[in-house]
Design a protein around this motif. Sequence first.
Motif, mmCIF file in Angstrom:
data_model
loop_
_atom_site.group_PDB
_atom_site.id
_atom_site.type_symbol
_atom_site.label_atom_id
_atom_site.label_comp_id
_atom_site.label_asym_id
_atom_site.label_seq_id
_atom_site.Cartn_x
_atom_site.Cartn_y
_atom_site.Cartn_z
ATOM 1 N N ALA A 120 75.347 74.478 17.265
ATOM 2 C CA ALA A 120 76.077 74.174 18.508
ATOM 3 C C ALA A 120 75.710 75.134 19.631
ATOM 4 N N TRP A 122 72.723 76.280 20.276
ATOM 5 C CA TRP A 122 71.506 75.743 20.896
ATOM 6 C C TRP A 122 71.830 74.538 21.781
ATOM 7 N N VAL A 123 72.705 73.683 21.288
ATOM 8 C CA VAL A 123 73.087 72.492 22.061
ATOM 9 C C VAL A 123 73.766 72.911 23.366
ATOM 10 N N LYS A 127 69.298 72.996 24.625
ATOM 11 C CA LYS A 127 68.055 73.035 23.853
ATOM 12 C C LYS A 127 68.075 72.043 22.688
ATOM 13 N N LEU A 128 68.629 70.880 22.915
ATOM 14 C CA LEU A 128 68.819 69.887 21.861
ATOM 15 C C LEU A 128 67.520 69.480 21.173
ATOM 16 N N THR A 129 66.427 69.401 21.914
ATOM 17 C CA THR A 129 65.167 68.912 21.341
ATOM 18 C C THR A 129 64.106 69.998 21.205
ATOM 19 N N THR A 141 64.408 70.456 15.061
ATOM 20 C CA THR A 141 65.149 70.674 16.302
ATOM 21 C C THR A 141 66.653 70.605 16.012
ATOM 22 N N PRO A 142 67.499 71.064 16.936
ATOM 23 C CA PRO A 142 68.939 70.897 16.746
ATOM 24 C C PRO A 142 69.331 69.433 16.526
ATOM 25 N N LEU A 143 68.627 68.512 17.161
ATOM 26 C CA LEU A 143 68.899 67.084 16.983
ATOM 27 C C LEU A 143 68.692 66.668 15.524
ATOM 28 N N LEU A 146 71.612 68.011 13.442
ATOM 29 C CA LEU A 146 72.862 67.283 13.691
ATOM 30 C C LEU A 146 72.857 65.884 13.082
#
Length: 200
Positions: A120, A122-123, A127-129, A141-143, A146
């Motif tokens: 969270a 990073w999001v 920086k989600l991707t 990646t964070p995506l 998640l």
Amino acid sequence: MTMTAADLNALRPALQQRAHKRFLNVGCGSAGPERLPECFQQAGWQQIRLDINPAVKPDIIADTTDLSAVETASMDAVFSSHNLEHLYLHDTVAALNEMHRVICPGGFLLITLPDLQQVAQWVAEGKLTEVIYQSPAGPITPLDILYGHQRSVAEGNTFMAHKSGFDKHSLSEALLKAGFKEVRVTADPYYNLWGYAQKA
């Protein structure tokens, strides 16, 4: 916390002294024995592989929420690596209850899964991707953390989709509600939670 042989000996010395021990690797996937925590690579442990995906050739094909193919109190331990997050939250309750059921008294569960609290951050920074580390499956990646590894899902492996998640507090609470006596949850530098849960 990846649970070394020394860690296990300190936590469960009586169990470690048994000559023959069995552990159920729930959601084993295709990973080889070299990817197991050190404690399960020691002599005397027999691995029973369980997965919902027949393509990975498990010993038992089953959904994590229904381990009826495994006898009650028949395993010295259960190892669960990155599969609980593939279940809807209400199904994680059934899965943890089943893991608790198949472990013998004095045995334990070792579980690892993504730490959503770390992700969270990073999001929140937009920086989600962005790639945050490299894994055997490729860049992560964070995506991916998640919602599941996006490339694998795009290639048709829908088992890789994520449907729920945990932080340290919620995982500890879930393990205690499943009936485990002693619970320890820590986070590692790779955005994972590691939980040790002992059955009375």
